[in-house]
Design a protein around this motif. Structure first.
Motif, PDB file in Angstrom:
ATOM      1  N   SER A  19      32.419   7.156 -19.778  1.00 29.26           N
ATOM      2  CA  SER A  19      32.275   7.386 -21.218  1.00 29.26           C
ATOM      3  C   SER A  19      33.402   8.326 -21.645  1.00 29.26           C
ATOM      4  CB  SER A  19      30.913   8.017 -21.527  1.00 29.26           C
ATOM      5  OG  SER A  19      30.845   9.326 -20.988  1.00 29.26           O
ATOM      6  N   ALA A  20      33.484   8.600 -22.926  1.00 32.99           N
ATOM      7  CA  ALA A  20      34.514   9.528 -23.404  1.00 32.99           C
ATOM      8  C   ALA A  20      34.316  10.905 -22.777  1.00 32.99           C
ATOM      9  CB  ALA A  20      34.480   9.621 -24.927  1.00 32.99           C
ATOM     10  N   ARG A  21      33.077  11.330 -22.654  1.00 28.03           N
ATOM     11  CA  ARG A  21      32.776  12.651 -22.098  1.00 28.03           C
ATOM     12  C   ARG A  21      32.883  12.680 -20.572  1.00 28.03           C
ATOM     13  NH1 ARG A  21      27.468  14.628 -21.351  1.00 28.03           N
ATOM     14  NH2 ARG A  21      27.554  16.773 -20.655  1.00 28.03           N
ATOM     15  N   LYS A  22      32.503  11.573 -19.958  1.00 28.46           N
ATOM     16  CA  LYS A  22      32.536  11.469 -18.498  1.00 28.46           C
ATOM     17  C   LYS A  22      33.249  10.176 -18.130  1.00 28.46           C
ATOM     18  CE  LYS A  22      28.404  14.229 -17.670  1.00 28.46           C
ATOM     19  NZ  LYS A  22      27.116  14.326 -16.967  1.00 28.46           N
ATOM     20  N   PRO A  23      34.576  10.235 -18.087  1.00 31.18           N
ATOM     21  CA  PRO A  23      35.359   9.014 -17.851  1.00 31.18           C
ATOM     22  C   PRO A  23      35.356   8.583 -16.384  1.00 31.18           C
ATOM     23  CG  PRO A  23      36.809  10.895 -18.015  1.00 31.18           C
ATOM     24  CD  PRO A  23      35.422  11.403 -18.323  1.00 31.18           C
ATOM     25  N   VAL A  24      35.709   7.327 -16.177  1.00 25.42           N
ATOM     26  CA  VAL A  24      35.943   6.848 -14.819  1.00 25.42           C
ATOM     27  C   VAL A  24      36.989   7.758 -14.180  1.00 25.42           C
ATOM     28  CG1 VAL A  24      36.883   4.938 -13.459  1.00 25.42           C
ATOM     29  CG2 VAL A  24      35.301   4.470 -15.344  1.00 25.42           C
ATOM     30  N   GLY A  25      36.730   8.151 -12.961  1.00 30.12           N
ATOM     31  CA  GLY A  25      37.635   9.056 -12.246  1.00 30.12           C
ATOM     32  C   GLY A  25      37.176  10.501 -12.234  1.00 30.12           C
ATOM     33  N   LEU A  26      36.114  10.804 -12.985  1.00 32.26           N
ATOM     34  CA  LEU A  26      35.564  12.162 -12.966  1.00 32.26           C
ATOM     35  C   LEU A  26      34.708  12.325 -11.717  1.00 32.26           C
ATOM     36  CD1 LEU A  26      34.863  14.937 -14.263  1.00 32.26           C
ATOM     37  CD2 LEU A  26      32.982  13.757 -15.438  1.00 32.26           C
ATOM     38  N   VAL A  27      35.006  13.346 -10.927  1.00 33.69           N
ATOM     39  CA  VAL A  27      34.248  13.620  -9.710  1.00 33.69           C
ATOM     40  C   VAL A  27      33.987  15.119  -9.626  1.00 33.69           C
ATOM     41  CG1 VAL A  27      34.171  13.437  -7.187  1.00 33.69           C
ATOM     42  CG2 VAL A  27      35.316  11.651  -8.527  1.00 33.69           C
ATOM     43  N   HIS A  28      32.735  15.463  -9.342  1.00 35.48           N
ATOM     44  CA  HIS A  28      32.338  16.853  -9.130  1.00 35.48           C
ATOM     45  C   HIS A  28      31.988  17.045  -7.659  1.00 35.48           C
ATOM     46  CE1 HIS A  28      32.054  18.307 -13.295  1.00 35.48           C
ATOM     47  NE2 HIS A  28      31.720  17.059 -13.596  1.00 35.48           N
ATOM     48  N   PHE A  29      32.410  18.172  -7.128  1.00 33.64           N
ATOM     49  CA  PHE A  29      32.149  18.534  -5.744  1.00 33.64           C
ATOM     50  C   PHE A  29      31.389  19.851  -5.708  1.00 33.64           C
ATOM     51  CE2 PHE A  29      36.091  16.223  -5.955  1.00 33.64           C
ATOM     52  CZ  PHE A  29      36.075  15.363  -4.871  1.00 33.64           C
ATOM     53  N   GLY A  50      41.483   9.982 -13.100  1.00 39.13           N
ATOM     54  CA  GLY A  50      41.895   8.889 -13.973  1.00 39.13           C
ATOM     55  C   GLY A  50      41.364   7.573 -13.438  1.00 39.13           C
ATOM     56  N   ASP A  51      41.532   6.540 -14.211  1.00 43.75           N
ATOM     57  CA  ASP A  51      41.023   5.219 -13.849  1.00 43.75           C
ATOM     58  C   ASP A  51      42.020   4.542 -12.914  1.00 43.75           C
ATOM     59  OD1 ASP A  51      39.735   2.819 -13.668  1.00 43.75           O
ATOM     60  OD2 ASP A  51      39.600   2.469 -15.829  1.00 43.75           O
ATOM     61  N   LEU A  52      42.023   4.969 -11.665  1.00 43.63           N
ATOM     62  CA  LEU A  52      42.984   4.508 -10.657  1.00 43.63           C
ATOM     63  C   LEU A  52      42.469   3.338  -9.833  1.00 43.63           C
ATOM     64  CD1 LEU A  52      43.969   8.035  -9.292  1.00 43.63           C
ATOM     65  CD2 LEU A  52      45.144   6.685 -11.037  1.00 43.63           C
TER      66      LEU A  52
END
Length: 165
Positions: free
Chosen positions: A113-123, A140-142
């Motif tokens: 989504s705009a707030r949580k885009p593809v490529g967002l990862v939390h550790f 990013g959307d890789l």
């Protein structure tokens, strides 16, 4: 397995360092689906170090296997700093490990989504007797494979940094 020779060499060195320190580790993985545990257990002798791995892909699994509060997931979303921290802490408390790394993210191709885009990862990184650490990456959307590969690399880096030199 997505490991190249350099990443496997890092895993071998990591396992050796943890074994020498008498430390055990655990993983709690969502978007990587067990790839970190798979990489580490590809190393001969890893059974002395890898205590267990949790693949908590669904929200129910996060709650049931490692005790992430369902209310937290509902309020923050599974891909969030608080959930990554709770996953790491849950993996630590539901294992006999000294260190636990957690990964939750959006590998795509959909789900962003705009707030949580593809490529967002939390550790999350939980170490017995220390404050839980957090790392956020926006790759990013890789492409799904590349996002997961980079997440594995960052999880290994967190585990490398968890032990004193």
């Amino acid at each position: 397995m997505i490991a190249d020779a350099a990443l496997l060499a890092r895993a071998e060195a990591l396992i050796a360092r943890y074994a020498a320190a008498g430390q055990k580790l655990a993983t709690a993985e969502s978007c990587t689906g067990g790839l970190v545990a798979g990489l580490l257990t590809a190393v001969p002798g890893s059974s002395a170090v890898v205590e267990r791995g949790f693949v908590t892909y669904s929200n129910d699994a996060k709650a049931e296997a490692i005790g992430v509060p369902a209310e937290l997931i509902a309020a923050e979303g599974a891909v969030s700093e608080p959930v990554a921290r709770a996953m790491a802490e849950g993996a630590l408390s539901h294992s006999r490990a000294d260190v636990a790394v957690a990964i939750t993210g959006i590998a795509g191709p959909g789900g962003g989504s705009a707030r949580k885009p593809v490529g967002l990862v939390h550790f999350g990184l939980a170490v017995t007797g220390a404050p839980t650490r957090h790392l956020e990456r926006r790759y990013g959307d890789l492409g799904r494979g590349e996002i997961r590969r980079r997440a594995v690399e960052d999880a290994v880096a967190l585990l490398e940094g968890a032990l004193p030199d």
